[in-house]
Scaffold this motif. Structure first.
Motif, PDB file in Angstrom:
ATOM      1  N   ASP A 342       0.797  -1.226   0.000  1.00  0.00           N
ATOM      2  CA  ASP A 342       0.000   0.000   0.000  1.00  0.00           C
ATOM      3  C   ASP A 342       0.831   1.278   0.000  1.00  0.00           C
ATOM      4  O   ASP A 342       0.270   2.381   0.009  1.00  0.00           O
ATOM      5  CB  ASP A 342      -0.958   0.003   1.200  1.00  0.00           C
ATOM      6  N   SER A 343       2.148   1.161  -0.029  1.00  0.00           N
ATOM      7  CA  SER A 343       3.006   2.354  -0.108  1.00  0.00           C
ATOM      8  C   SER A 343       3.188   2.737  -1.577  1.00  0.00           C
ATOM      9  O   SER A 343       4.270   2.607  -2.151  1.00  0.00           O
ATOM     10  CB  SER A 343       4.361   2.071   0.548  1.00  0.00           C
ATOM     11  N   SER A 344       2.126   3.224  -2.186  1.00  0.00           N
ATOM     12  CA  SER A 344       2.105   3.454  -3.620  1.00  0.00           C
ATOM     13  C   SER A 344       3.166   4.460  -4.070  1.00  0.00           C
ATOM     14  O   SER A 344       3.367   5.495  -3.429  1.00  0.00           O
ATOM     15  CB  SER A 344       0.723   3.963  -4.046  1.00  0.00           C
ATOM     16  N   VAL A 345       3.806   4.169  -5.183  1.00  0.00           N
ATOM     17  CA  VAL A 345       4.736   5.118  -5.793  1.00  0.00           C
ATOM     18  C   VAL A 345       4.020   6.412  -6.149  1.00  0.00           C
ATOM     19  O   VAL A 345       4.605   7.497  -6.111  1.00  0.00           O
ATOM     20  CB  VAL A 345       5.398   4.491  -7.042  1.00  0.00           C
ATOM     21  N   VAL A 346       2.750   6.300  -6.465  1.00  0.00           N
ATOM     22  CA  VAL A 346       1.957   7.488  -6.812  1.00  0.00           C
ATOM     23  C   VAL A 346       1.945   8.495  -5.671  1.00  0.00           C
ATOM     24  O   VAL A 346       1.949   9.715  -5.904  1.00  0.00           O
ATOM     25  CB  VAL A 346       0.518   7.076  -7.190  1.00  0.00           C
TER      26      VAL A 346
END
Length: 419
Positions: A342-346
């Motif tokens: 859940d640590s999105s690059v986005v």
């Protein structure tokens, strides 16, 4: 190691042509200043506007933005600035004694004149300006010159322009490509010469930064976006696929890679990517990027997967693993690492606060991304007195004799004679 999908295009061999084109642009801008810049803007960008963006244009552009968009941009500036401030706090000046009469240390000195390049690209990226400019402002730069292409209705997109202004840009120019890099490196009648240039761009911008390095400093050479998703059997294929496509849509040459210890997860992720792509607009760069540059690799073990990740040295390394943090230290080559599915690059692309200008094409082997440290100098100093003079002068005269350096011997010896 097994490839379930290989990139159709392994390398884009445009380097020779790009190098020559850029070399000619730099030479012309260096010799002919504004005249050359305007010519390239007209022929390459179809832009016939004034080079500088004046305060009236900034105000008019700002007024066209909704309060909601302004708030989003201001939040980005605040978070990127806060992270840069925390980084700057780690750069500590010091002075201490290294033996009697020998005091040495270093100071942290801001670079005075910074050039910030912000690409126009296919989309108006609200965070791009703050990512490049805000750390320079935090570092204490006295003058920040920003350039961005005039590819939105004859000017810079209002959101990008507002981000540059909010971040602290002092002078803004509607110029793109290698001509912008050249102008900032050598100066023209209109555009001030700078000391260092930061920011990402296309292959012409990257090549221009490479060629002007030495005349000015640069942050790093950052090309099209890259992501490597490393997944184990606990990963969710839908999330893996979404994260791959988020970076693939940046550019047709963007690289989206999956490395997985589970063949099932790898196969299902390919299926999910293909399903998602059916819903993407037909002109999205994600289609071409995935077909030509996308890769899916099955690793036989976790150790092999880690080795593959370190060898690829990707820009964004996203760990979709059961316990990412426990093996974080085994990864050594990456631009930025994202721990957990859940640590999105986005989040980093947009607003978390870490900088999204990161090394590509295996440059993560030797550098990290753009940070506040790119805009300061660590400069040493020393003061030698008393016993320190005798000790260092005695050593220096003897070493100079061995080296056969008469001037060095003289400079040290006159200190001994004074004593």
């Amino acid at each position: 190691m097994e490839f379930l999908k290989r990139a159709e295009i392994q390398e884009s061999d445009q380097s020779a042509d790009t190098e020559k084109i850029v070399k000619d642009i730099i030479s012309n801008v260096r010799s002919n200043g504004d005249e050359a810049v305007k010519k390239y803007e007209e022929t390459l960008s179809n832009s016939f506007r004034p080079l500088k963006v004046d305060e009236d244009e900034i105000e008019e552009s700002t007024n066209s933005l909704s309060p909601e968009i302004k708030t989003l941009i201001e939040r980005v500036v605040e978070r990127v600035s806060s992270f840069a401030e925390a980084q700057l706090e780690c750069l500590t000046p010091f002075e201490k004694e290294f033996g009697p009469g020998i005091r040495m240390g270093h100071k942290i000195i801001p670079i005075e004149k910074v050039g910030a390049y912000v690409p126009g690209g296919r989309f108006p990226l609200l965070s791009s300006g703050p990512m490049v400019v805000a750390p320079a402002k935090v570092a204490g730069a006295k003058q920040i010159v920003a350039c961005s292409p005039a590819n939105y209705k004859g000017g810079i997109h209002p959101a990008v322009l507002y981000g540059l202004k909010c971040s602290g840009a002092d002078h803004i120019y509607a110029i793109g490509g290698a001509q912008a890099i050249s102008a900032m490196a050598y100066g023209t009648e209109t555009i001030p010469e700078v000391d260092v240039i930061g920011g990402p761009g296309n292959r012409f911008v990257a090549e221009a930064k490479r060629q002007v390095f030495g005349k000015v400093g640069i942050d790093l050479i950052a090309g099209p976006s890259e992501i490597l998703v490393f997944a184990d059997e606990t990963a969710e294929p839908k999330k893996c696929a979404a994260d791959l496509l988020a970076q693939a849509e940046h550019d047709p040459n963007a690289r989206a890679l999956l490395v997985s210890t589970s063949r099932t997860i790898a196969t299902q992720t390919i299926e999910e990517v293909n399903t998602y792509l059916k819903e993407f607009s037909s002109d999205s760069p994600a289609h071409e990027s995935w077909i030509n540059m996308g890769e899916v690799i099955c690793a036989e073990s976790m150790n092999e997967g880690i080795r593959i990740c370190n060898e690829i040295a990707i820009e964004h390394l996203h760990l979709h693993l059961k316990d990412s943090r426990s093996i974080m230290d085994q990864f050594t080559n990456y631009g930025s690492i994202f721990l957990g599915a859940d640590s999105s690059v986005v989040f980093s692309d947009k607003v978390s606060g870490t900088n999204h200008t990161l090394p590509t094409q295996k440059a993560a082997r030797y550098t990290g991304g753009l940070w506040v440290g790119n805009y300061v100098k660590v400069a040493t100093h020393q003061e030698i007195t008393g016993e320190g003079i005798e000790y260092l002068a005695d050593h220096s005269t003897k070493q100079s004799n061995v080296e056969g350096l008469e001037g060095h011997h003289l400079s040290a010896a006159v200190r001994l004679s004074d004593m």
